[in-house]
Design an enzyme around this catalytic site. Structure first.
Site, PDB file in Angstrom:
ATOM      1  N   HIS A  47       0.862  -1.181   0.000  1.00  0.00           N
ATOM      2  CA  HIS A  47       0.000   0.000   0.000  1.00  0.00           C
ATOM      3  C   HIS A  47       0.892   1.223   0.000  1.00  0.00           C
ATOM      4  CE1 HIS A  47      -3.630  -2.380   0.714  1.00  0.00           C
ATOM      5  NE2 HIS A  47      -2.809  -3.172   1.381  1.00  0.00           N
ATOM      6  N   HIS A 163      -8.850 -10.323  -0.901  1.00  0.00           N
ATOM      7  CA  HIS A 163      -8.577 -10.151   0.523  1.00  0.00           C
ATOM      8  C   HIS A 163      -9.691 -10.952   1.198  1.00  0.00           C
ATOM      9  CE1 HIS A 163      -8.091  -7.312   4.087  1.00  0.00           C
ATOM     10  NE2 HIS A 163      -9.325  -7.699   4.266  1.00  0.00           N
ATOM     11  N   ASP A 272       2.367  -6.975   2.313  1.00  0.00           N
ATOM     12  CA  ASP A 272       1.199  -6.170   2.706  1.00  0.00           C
ATOM     13  C   ASP A 272       1.664  -4.892   3.422  1.00  0.00           C
ATOM     14  OD1 ASP A 272      -1.399  -5.316   2.986  1.00  0.00           O
ATOM     15  OD2 ASP A 272      -1.983  -6.787   4.483  1.00  0.00           O
TER      16      ASP A 272
HETATM   17 ZN   LIG Z   1      -3.392  -5.166   1.730  1.00  0.00          ZN
END
Ligand SMILES: [Zn+2]
Length: 380
Positions: A47, A163, A272
């Site tokens: 991200h 997800h 992540d």
């Molecule tokens: Zn993620």
């Protein structure tokens, strides 16, 4: 630049010490005895918070952090603000990424606003440069919507990253297992679509994926360094600093995930990377900084060199159809160091490894003919 006496990480494992010529303009020859030269690691799940949350990260700070952590190629998720759900937004990001030191690829949203209702235009997103589709961070989709999403993505030639978390069940193991089960059901029905399961955290979900692969479904999966190295016990010690989604799980889950990585049931280790500013983290935000600790944490798992190559170099690129191209990570596997978040290049200092000793660190990262950074090796 020539590296002498370096061992090279390859699909077959580690080579014996050899000399490697790297095609870089700005580096001197050196003795690399004891070091490992790996093709640049790729992070399939990060991200970068840009646009919309620049206090957490930007494309530039994310790239600097990735390079520092040994990643030469990063796949950025779509839960920015605005959400990357239109071709024009993907095109902007691709254009902005061009001058950056590491390679960035972008995921387009699977549904408008990640709301799980109206599908995005998969073909247009692909034409704009998206390498996959995902509503990462959300899992609000009904089965019928996921089915149409998988069909649309297949026509566009893109994998769908999910997800897996039935939102009505919170963040329980059951929420993950049910979501994986449902997604695999849909995949079984649809046939030739490609499904990638993000951040698998439970033993039961890994079992479902193992079974689906046995049934020759086109499914791949990833686990994070933190789910492979930490458990609920660590989370209990950390308070809100240990908040992450999915949460850290039991020791039995952790061991099952490691087995699944070794067996290739879980294809990829992806961080992540979820940077947050200190105030947001203290207020309970989910997620960990991932880039700059990944190599040390992953080396500490004791995986076979062939597994490392597969999980950190090869499979991430295969899943999103990207080549390995003139990108290298030079690693000192023996150096011990203490994680100090204040030294991170990332704006997110939210690491669960603060103050921990790790063994193995990136010494140099090379991408597109440039040495992105180089660290003096000091053994203590
Ligand atoms: Zn993620």
């Amino acid at each position: 630049m020539r590296l002498f006496n370096v061992r090279v990480l390859r699909a077959q494992g580690l080579s014996t010490p050899t000399t490697v010529q790297l095609d870089v303009a700005d580096g001197d020859d050196r003795d690399a005895s004891g070091l490992i030269l790996s093709p640049g690691w790729m992070d399939l799940h990060a991200h970068l918070r840009d646009p919309g949350f620049l206090q957490k990260e930007t494309l530039a700070t994310g790239c600097a952090s990735a390079a520092f952590g040994g990643f030469t190629h990063v796949v950025a998720m779509a839960n920015t603000s605005p959400v990357t759900d239109r071709a024009e937004l993907v095109r902007n990001l691709v254009a902005r990424a061009e001058g950056l030191p590491v390679r960035l690829s972008f995921v387009g949203a699977l549904t408008i606003g990640l709301e799980g209702k109206e599908l995005t235009d998969a073909t247009a997103l692909r034409a704009a440069g998206a390498v996959a589709l995902s509503d990462d961070g959300r899992h609000a989709m009904e089965k019928a919507t996921l089915r149409r999403a998988l069909e649309g993505a297949a026509i566009a030639g893109l994998p769908v990253l999910i997800h897996p978390q039935k939102e009505e069940l919170g963040v329980t193991p059951e929420a993950e297992v049910r979501a994986v089960h449902e997604a695999l059901d849909v995949l079984r029905d649809v046939g030739r679509s490609r499904l990638h399961v993000q951040h698998v955290s439970t033993s039961a979900a890994a079992d479902l994926i193992r079974q689906a692969k046995g049934d020759r479904l086109w499914v791949t999966a990833e686990a994070t360094p933190h789910h492979l190295s930490l458990t609920t016990e660590d989370a209990a010690r950390m308070g809100s600093a240990g908040n992450v989604n999915p949460p850290l799980r039991s020791a039995a889950d952790r061991e099952a995930l490691l087995d699944a990585v070794e067996q290739g049931v879980i294809d990829v280790i992806a961080t992540d990377h979820a940077p947050h500013e200190a105030a947001a983290k203290q207020a309970g935000a989910n997620g960990f900084h991932g880039f700059e600790t990944a190599v040390g944490v992953v080396l500490g798992l004791g995986l076979d060199a062939r597994v490392l190559y597969r999980a950190c170099v090869q499979r991430p690129r295969q899943i999103v159809g990207q080549p390995i191209d003139d990108e290298w990570t030079l690693i000192d596997p023996e150096v011990d160091w203490t994680v100090d978040a204040s030294s991170f290049r990332s704006r997110g200092k939210n690491t669960p490894y603060a103050g921990r000793r790790l063994r193995g660190r990136v010494v140099m990262t090379v991408c597109s003919g440039h040495v992105l950074f180089e660290r003096m090796v000091q053994r203590v």
